[in-house]
Every structure is written in C-alpha cells, then in structure tokens.
Design a protein around this motif. Structure first.
Motif, mmCIF file in Angstrom:
data_model
loop_
_atom_site.group_PDB
_atom_site.id
_atom_site.type_symbol
_atom_site.label_atom_id
_atom_site.label_comp_id
_atom_site.label_asym_id
_atom_site.label_seq_id
_atom_site.Cartn_x
_atom_site.Cartn_y
_atom_site.Cartn_z
ATOM 1 N N LEU A 82 13.190 60.116 52.984
ATOM 2 C CA LEU A 82 13.302 59.384 54.241
ATOM 3 C C LEU A 82 12.067 58.528 54.547
ATOM 4 C CD1 LEU A 82 14.811 62.220 56.464
ATOM 5 C CD2 LEU A 82 16.022 60.215 55.586
ATOM 6 N N HIS A 83 11.009 58.675 53.777
ATOM 7 C CA HIS A 83 9.745 58.037 54.128
ATOM 8 C C HIS A 83 9.845 56.523 54.245
ATOM 9 C CE1 HIS A 83 6.924 61.563 52.833
ATOM 10 N NE2 HIS A 83 7.775 61.898 53.773
ATOM 11 N N GLN A 84 10.361 55.873 53.206
ATOM 12 C CA GLN A 84 10.330 54.408 53.190
ATOM 13 C C GLN A 84 11.114 53.809 54.351
ATOM 14 O OE1 GLN A 84 11.472 52.496 49.541
ATOM 15 N NE2 GLN A 84 11.115 50.446 50.328
ATOM 16 N N SER A 85 12.305 54.293 54.583
ATOM 17 C CA SER A 85 13.121 53.708 55.648
ATOM 18 C C SER A 85 12.475 53.941 57.012
ATOM 19 C CB SER A 85 14.532 54.289 55.625
ATOM 20 O OG SER A 85 14.510 55.699 55.822
ATOM 21 N N MET A 86 11.880 55.102 57.214
ATOM 22 C CA MET A 86 11.247 55.387 58.501
ATOM 23 C C MET A 86 9.966 54.579 58.680
ATOM 24 S SD MET A 86 11.770 59.458 59.170
ATOM 25 C CE MET A 86 13.355 60.059 59.789
ATOM 26 N N VAL A 87 9.186 54.445 57.618
ATOM 27 C CA VAL A 87 7.960 53.652 57.695
ATOM 28 C C VAL A 87 8.291 52.204 58.056
ATOM 29 C CG1 VAL A 87 6.083 52.656 56.321
ATOM 30 C CG2 VAL A 87 6.557 55.108 56.200
ATOM 31 N N VAL A 88 9.270 51.633 57.368
ATOM 32 C CA VAL A 88 9.646 50.241 57.617
ATOM 33 C C VAL A 88 10.150 50.074 59.051
ATOM 34 C CG1 VAL A 88 11.289 48.422 57.024
ATOM 35 C CG2 VAL A 88 10.109 49.695 55.211
ATOM 36 N N ALA A 89 11.002 50.984 59.491
ATOM 37 C CA ALA A 89 11.541 50.882 60.852
ATOM 38 C C ALA A 89 10.435 50.995 61.896
ATOM 39 C CB ALA A 89 12.594 51.966 61.082
ATOM 40 N N ALA A 90 9.491 51.892 61.678
ATOM 41 C CA ALA A 90 8.387 52.071 62.629
ATOM 42 C C ALA A 90 7.490 50.844 62.667
ATOM 43 C CB ALA A 90 7.587 53.314 62.262
ATOM 44 N N LEU A 91 7.186 50.280 61.497
ATOM 45 C CA LEU A 91 6.359 49.071 61.455
ATOM 46 C C LEU A 91 7.051 47.913 62.168
ATOM 47 C CD1 LEU A 91 5.057 49.261 57.764
ATOM 48 C CD2 LEU A 91 3.682 49.582 59.830
ATOM 49 N N ARG A 92 8.349 47.768 61.946
ATOM 50 C CA ARG A 92 9.095 46.682 62.594
ATOM 51 C C ARG A 92 9.186 46.876 64.103
ATOM 52 N NH1 ARG A 92 14.120 45.650 58.288
ATOM 53 N NH2 ARG A 92 12.813 44.774 56.615
ATOM 54 N N GLY A 94 6.719 47.806 65.774
ATOM 55 C CA GLY A 94 5.379 47.549 66.275
ATOM 56 C C GLY A 94 4.510 48.788 66.405
ATOM 57 N N LYS A 95 4.885 49.877 65.734
ATOM 58 C CA LYS A 95 4.123 51.115 65.822
ATOM 59 C C LYS A 95 3.085 51.202 64.710
ATOM 60 C CE LYS A 95 7.124 52.402 68.995
ATOM 61 N NZ LYS A 95 6.803 52.343 70.443
ATOM 62 N N HIS A 96 2.029 51.961 64.965
ATOM 63 C CA HIS A 96 1.138 52.400 63.896
ATOM 64 C C HIS A 96 1.828 53.579 63.200
ATOM 65 C CE1 HIS A 96 -2.121 49.949 65.547
ATOM 66 N NE2 HIS A 96 -1.784 50.414 66.728
ATOM 67 N N VAL A 97 1.640 53.698 61.881
ATOM 68 C CA VAL A 97 2.401 54.693 61.126
ATOM 69 C C VAL A 97 1.475 55.559 60.280
ATOM 70 C CG1 VAL A 97 4.251 55.082 59.465
ATOM 71 C CG2 VAL A 97 4.354 53.112 60.992
ATOM 72 N N ILE A 98 1.670 56.856 60.402
ATOM 73 C CA ILE A 98 1.078 57.823 59.469
ATOM 74 C C ILE A 98 2.212 58.309 58.580
ATOM 75 C CG2 ILE A 98 -0.039 60.071 59.231
ATOM 76 C CD1 ILE A 98 -1.168 59.620 62.094
ATOM 77 N N CYS A 99 2.011 58.253 57.267
ATOM 78 C CA CYS A 99 3.047 58.695 56.331
ATOM 79 C C CYS A 99 2.517 59.834 55.479
ATOM 80 C CB CYS A 99 3.498 57.542 55.434
ATOM 81 S SG CYS A 99 4.794 57.994 54.255
ATOM 82 N N GLU A 100 3.171 60.972 55.557
ATOM 83 C CA GLU A 100 2.833 62.102 54.696
ATOM 84 C C GLU A 100 3.117 61.723 53.243
ATOM 85 O OE1 GLU A 100 1.748 65.823 53.249
ATOM 86 O OE2 GLU A 100 1.211 64.709 55.040
#
Length: 393
Positions: A82-92, A94-100
């Motif tokens: 799930l990492h990639q889809s969640m990271v992309v959605a969060a960046l879009r 406008g959020k800062h993202v921490i990814c395990e």
C-alpha cells in the motif's frame, strides 16, 4: 498546523511499525504535536490504537487523513503493497509524508500467476520497480510536501557515532558488514510476495543495507567524491520449509513464495566491498549490527543484542507484560533485555528529525535518495539470485 500552533499528525496503520513510531514520538516533546487521527482496516484494532496512543479520532478510511485540512504529516505504516499509492495520494493532497520501509516493491501485475514470488521473473520485477521509482521521484519533485523515509538505522546512536568518526578522521571504508536476523515475523502476510514485495531481505536486511549505503555516502561527501554501488551479487534461499512441524516449533517464519535467508555482496565504484545478511532462522532475539573495516579504524556498531543488562529466569511468572527482546521465543534462562530500545535502534532521533524538519522547514536526513538506493539494490539482489551472477547498477 492547528489553531494552537501544533503540528497535526495523521497515522495510517495500527501494527508494529505504528507502535515503534508512536513510542518514539511519545519520548520527544521539543516540537508541539497534535495526534489528530489514526486509520486502519480493522475497527477493533484502530480504536485500540487510538486509545493507546492518544489520537483524537479514529476511522477506517485513508481519505479521512487526506481530507483533514489540519493534518500536516501523514505517517504511512501500512503493509508495503500500500505504500506507493498512499504516498502519492498524500503528496497530492499537500501533506508531508513519512513512509515506513520499504519504499515500494513489486506486488503483482496484469496476467501474473500466483504465487508471484515463484512465477514472475525477478528481471521483470526489477524493471518495473525502476519505473515506479521514477514515477515517485516525479511526484515528490512536484509536491509541496516533504518525503521522509523511516529508516531508523540511520539514526541509531552507534551508526551516528560512526559517521562522526568518518567525518573527523576522514577514514576510508574498505569493507563493511551488516546483519539483521531473527526468528521470523509476527505479520500474517510476511511470507507472501504479493503483500511484502520479498522476504527476509526486504523486511530486515533493508536496515543494515541502508546504513552501509549511507555511511559510504558520508565517506564520499567527506572527500568530495562520488561513490555508487557498481554491482550486486546475491544468494537467496528458502530453508525453513524443510523442517518437520516439531523442528519448526520455535521459528515463526512461514515463507510461501519468499526467501527466509539472504546474503548480498556489494561492490562500490571505488572498488570496496560490503556484505549484508538477513535470516529468519535466528533464535534468542533479534541481531542488528554494522561493522566497518577502515584504513585507520575498526568500528563495530551493535544495536541489538546488547550486553547492557543480563537476566536469568527459571520461569516466566509475572513477566507477561515485561518486554525482554523482540521475537524472543522464551524468557527463561539467560537473555539480554532491550533497554531504551526506541533510542538505541534510532527511532527516537528519527521521529525527532522528521517533526523538526517539517516544523522548522528544513530537509530530513533520511529522504528519497536513501529510500531509492536501498530498494534498487534489494531488487538488483533478487535479480542476481535468480540469474546466478552479479547485476551491474
């Protein structure tokens, strides 16, 4: 930020990674943080985590994090697929993202026949991974938010001290060795490539690998040079299925289509070498270390098991809620308890760096370049193990 000037924190996931991140955050109060919302797939799990960590709200939808205008940081602690889809959605959003860790991986594609760890060529996986990484790079460059990669080894006190020594002495790392091994995983999907993107090497070997790659970059920057990984040679095995049920009783590894043992040899562009090992066959707790053989120093970084404390128990009476060591089969006999685990393994300084980076508008130490280099090497290693020869990067 909210009206009180606090950074608002959103958490995706309620498992082990969430526990490590939240325990570390709770130890640090230098920046005001509001724990706004946590989401997970199972209602009972997310509400228990909400109460345990002091979040204001809990729900089952990732969109709730994206649509909350107060939330500044989204911490992605979900399973790797799930990492990639969640990271992309969060960046879009406008959020800062921490990814395990790991950043991403190959989890299946159109026409794949399960189990994909056995049926899909690792060359295909590696090629697809590189395509994904370039997409992620483009998303991060376009985003207003910062991407932070949760690799705790880069923040471990021993590894940080090694970096300080390299900078001050201008030492050359001639040979490096690292390992993370334990008796398996508590995750029910750890044995499935489609959920984890690999086995023990992506799950545990990623840690010492990232530390060694980073320390080589510290060396390179100190000398004003560029040092890259030139080639990767690997051996991956699935050992534990040969055990009888009785022989298997102490080991938690249940690999379906992934490896439970991996050894990777790196050759760097300066001709130096590194070896990284990861297994799911170690009893007695987890073993985490990085060793550096330098031209003018020998540096051993031991994260666990440490000898700060020893215990001997004849039974486990009264110890039900006393943590001794990660993935420890039994507390009886002699053991080396984990002390200040969040600090020793780097989680406290990792989370401090991340929240301060957002709060003060600076770049975190562990970002996309670390994530990119680590996962690229891991998948080159998977390809090497499959074809039986070194892969040049």
């Amino acid at each position: 930020m909210n009206k009180d000037g606090e950074l608002c924190y959103g958490m995706a996931g309620a498992g082990r990674a969430t526990e490590l991140h939240m325990n570390a955050l709770k130890r640090y109060s230098g920046v005001p943080v509001c724990f706004k919302r946590i989401i997970a797939r199972r209602e009972e799990q997310v509400h228990a985590a909400c109460d345990r960590y002091g979040f204001q709200e809990a729900s089952l939808s990732f969109d709730d994090l994206l649509n909350d205008e107060e939330i500044d940081i989204i911490d992605v602690c979900t399973p790797p697929y799930l990492h990639q889809s969640m990271v992309v959605a969060a960046l879009r959003a406008g959020k800062h993202v921490i990814c395990e860790k790991p950043l991403t991986g190959y989890f299946g594609g159109p026409g794949d026949v399960p189990p994909i760890g056995d049926t899909v060529s690792k060359t295909v996986m590696y090629r697809e991974l590189l395509r994904q990484l370039e997409q992620l790079r483009a998303e991060i460059r376009r985003s207003r938010g910062q991407f932070m990669y949760a690799e705790n080894f880069l923040y471990a006190p021993a590894v940080n001290k090694a970096a300080e020594i390299l900078r001050k002495k201008k030492s050359r790392i001639l040979y490096a060795k690292g390992e993370e091994s334990l008796k398996g995983s508590s995750s029910p999907v750890a044995g499935e490539w489609s959920k984890t993107g690999g086995g023990t090497f992506i799950r545990t070997g990623a840690h010492p690998l990232a530390a060694i790659l980073w320390l080589k970059q510290v060396e390179a920057e100190t000398h004003g040079e560029r040092i890259d990984v030139a080639s990767v040679f690997a051996d991956m095995s699935r050992i534990t299925p040969r055990l009888t049920p009785y022989e298997h009783r102490h080991i938690a590894a249940r690999p379906h289509d992934v490896e439970d043992c991996g050894t990777v040899i790196l050759t760097f562009s300066d001709g130096t070498k590194a070896v990284v090992m990861a297994t799911d066959t170690l009893l007695g707790g987890s073993r985490n270390y990085v060793e550096l053989y330098c031209n003018d120093a020998a540096i051993d970084c031991k994260l666990t098991m440490s000898d700060l404390m020893s215990t001997y128990f004849l039974d486990e009476d009264g110890l039900e809620d006393v943590e001794i060591s990660e993935m420890l089969p039994s507390k009886v006999g002699w053991n080396h308890p984990f002390l200040e685990d969040e600090i020793i393994r780097g989680y406290t300084d990792e989370m401090r760096d991340f929240v301060e980076s957002v709060y003060y508008g600076r770049e975190a130490r562990s970002g996309f370049s670390v994530a990119y280099d680590t996962i690229r090497v891991i998948y080159a290693a998977y390809q090497s193990a499959e074809i039986g020869k070194a892969v040049r990067l």
